[in-house]
Design a protein around this motif. Structure first.
Motif, mmCIF file in Angstrom:
data_model
loop_
_atom_site.group_PDB
_atom_site.id
_atom_site.type_symbol
_atom_site.label_atom_id
_atom_site.label_comp_id
_atom_site.label_asym_id
_atom_site.label_seq_id
_atom_site.Cartn_x
_atom_site.Cartn_y
_atom_site.Cartn_z
ATOM 1 N N ASN A 42 -2.629 13.519 -0.846
ATOM 2 C CA ASN A 42 -1.988 14.408 -0.053
ATOM 3 C C ASN A 42 -1.943 13.415 1.368
ATOM 4 N N THR A 43 -1.764 12.105 1.031
ATOM 5 C CA THR A 43 -1.023 11.173 1.840
ATOM 6 C C THR A 43 0.018 10.586 1.945
ATOM 7 N N THR A 44 0.916 9.627 2.605
ATOM 8 C CA THR A 44 2.313 9.207 2.948
ATOM 9 C C THR A 44 2.443 8.436 4.000
ATOM 10 N N ILE A 45 2.605 7.128 3.528
ATOM 11 C CA ILE A 45 2.257 5.856 4.283
ATOM 12 C C ILE A 45 3.941 5.965 4.398
ATOM 13 N N LEU A 46 4.628 5.557 5.570
ATOM 14 C CA LEU A 46 5.748 4.928 5.526
ATOM 15 C C LEU A 46 6.102 3.637 6.757
ATOM 16 N N CYS A 47 7.164 3.005 6.139
ATOM 17 C CA CYS A 47 7.552 1.800 6.719
ATOM 18 C C CYS A 47 8.116 1.847 8.002
ATOM 19 N N SER A 48 8.080 1.733 9.499
ATOM 20 C CA SER A 48 8.482 2.351 10.269
ATOM 21 C C SER A 48 9.414 1.050 11.043
ATOM 22 N N LYS A 49 9.135 -0.096 10.737
ATOM 23 C CA LYS A 49 9.948 -1.178 10.894
ATOM 24 C C LYS A 49 9.459 -2.712 10.040
ATOM 25 N N ILE A 50 9.901 -3.411 9.715
ATOM 26 C CA ILE A 50 10.236 -4.934 9.123
ATOM 27 C C ILE A 50 10.681 -6.183 10.331
#
Length: 289
Positions: A230-238
């Protein structure tokens, strides 16, 4: 159609041109991730809790389980830390939920030595979890998508379900109460009894490091998105080679335990809290008119 044919060639050309950047001895990158965990609150608190109270608890839970993390990495090491934020007045209960379901302090990974270590504070006691990196038997599916400006490839892995689960904190029936026996309840119980989790990752070969957020690693490119249970981890900036470099080092404070030992301690504390809630509920029910 021509663009579709040229696109892989353009990505390959980018990799060749940028390989010198990632091969630099002092190379470092920063990736910012948004982590969101969803929890079904329909059974939380049982029939004794008003709808207004449930909405309040849901809002607190949402605030505690939506976090921003920064992954600082080089070719073989990374440090994963939660970005500090100001808490709202009276936010103590959200902090309590964070302690139950949160990821704790800084997490260090080293793919050369195959080690992972993390500082973790649970209910006022600090631990230092030191263990070997978890192995993921990734299967690359061939699917692609773009995250930001990066072409990403999909990979999946099945891992055993471990650790503490926020859903275990929901109210359990008191003595003398019976479950409603509904089909939805049975399905939910069956779902939560599953011991294996399907992990879905999206990684980009344009950043050729075998690292990713949280405990995830082992793909031929930086992992930009992870979905697990039930967890999502999404990159927003590099940011590649930031002007201010950070020294990547393992945490050292806390009582040293393995991940399995820490999970056992966490579950015991969870059971203790559940018993305390049941006792308070029983006393409260008998003392009111």
């Amino acid at each position: 159609m021509i663009f579709k044919i040229l696109r892989p060639k353009m990505a390959l050309l980018f990799l060749v041109l940028s390989s010198s950047i990632f091969a630099q001895k002092d190379f470092q990158g920063k990736a910012y991730y948004e982590s969101k965990t969803t929890v079904d609150m329909s059974n939380f608190g049982g029939r004794d809790m008003s709808e207004e109270r449930k909405k309040e608890m849901t809002a607190r839970m949402k605030n505690a389980l939506e976090k921003t993390f920064i992954l600082t990495f080089n070719q073989s090491e990374s440090i994963y830390e939660e970005e500090e934020r100001l808490g709202a007045p009276g936010d103590g209960r959200s902090m309590r939920f964070g302690m139950i379901g949160g990821s704790g302090g800084n997490q260090y990974k080293n793919i050369k030595t195959q080690e992972i270590s993390q500082s973790q504070d649970i209910f006022g006691k600090q631990f230092l979890i030191k263990d070997s990196l978890q192995t993921f038997n990734w299967k690359i599916t061939g699917e692609t998508k773009t995250i930001g400006k990066y072409m990403c490839f999909k990979a999946e892995a099945i891992i055993p379900k471990t650790g503490i689960d926020i859903r275990d904190f929901r109210r359990t029936p008191r003595d003398g109460e019976k479950s409603n026996g509904s089909q939805d309840t049975k399905k939910e119980n069956q779902k939560e009894s599953v011991q294996d989790l399907l992990i879905t990752a999206w990684y980009t070969p344009q950043i050729p490091v075998n690292l990713g957020p949280d405990k995830y690693w082992g793909l031929p490119g930086l992992i930009l998105e992870i979905s697990a249970d039930n967890t999502t981890i999404l990159c927003s900036k590099i940011v590649i080679n930031p002007s201010e470099k950070v020294k990547i080092k393992a945490p050292t404070k806390g009582k040293e335990v393995t991940q399995a030992e820490f999970d056992k301690i966490s579950k015991a504390k969870m059971e203790e809290m559940r018993e305390m809630r049941r006792d308070r509920g029983g006393r409260g029910g008998g003392g009111r008119r």
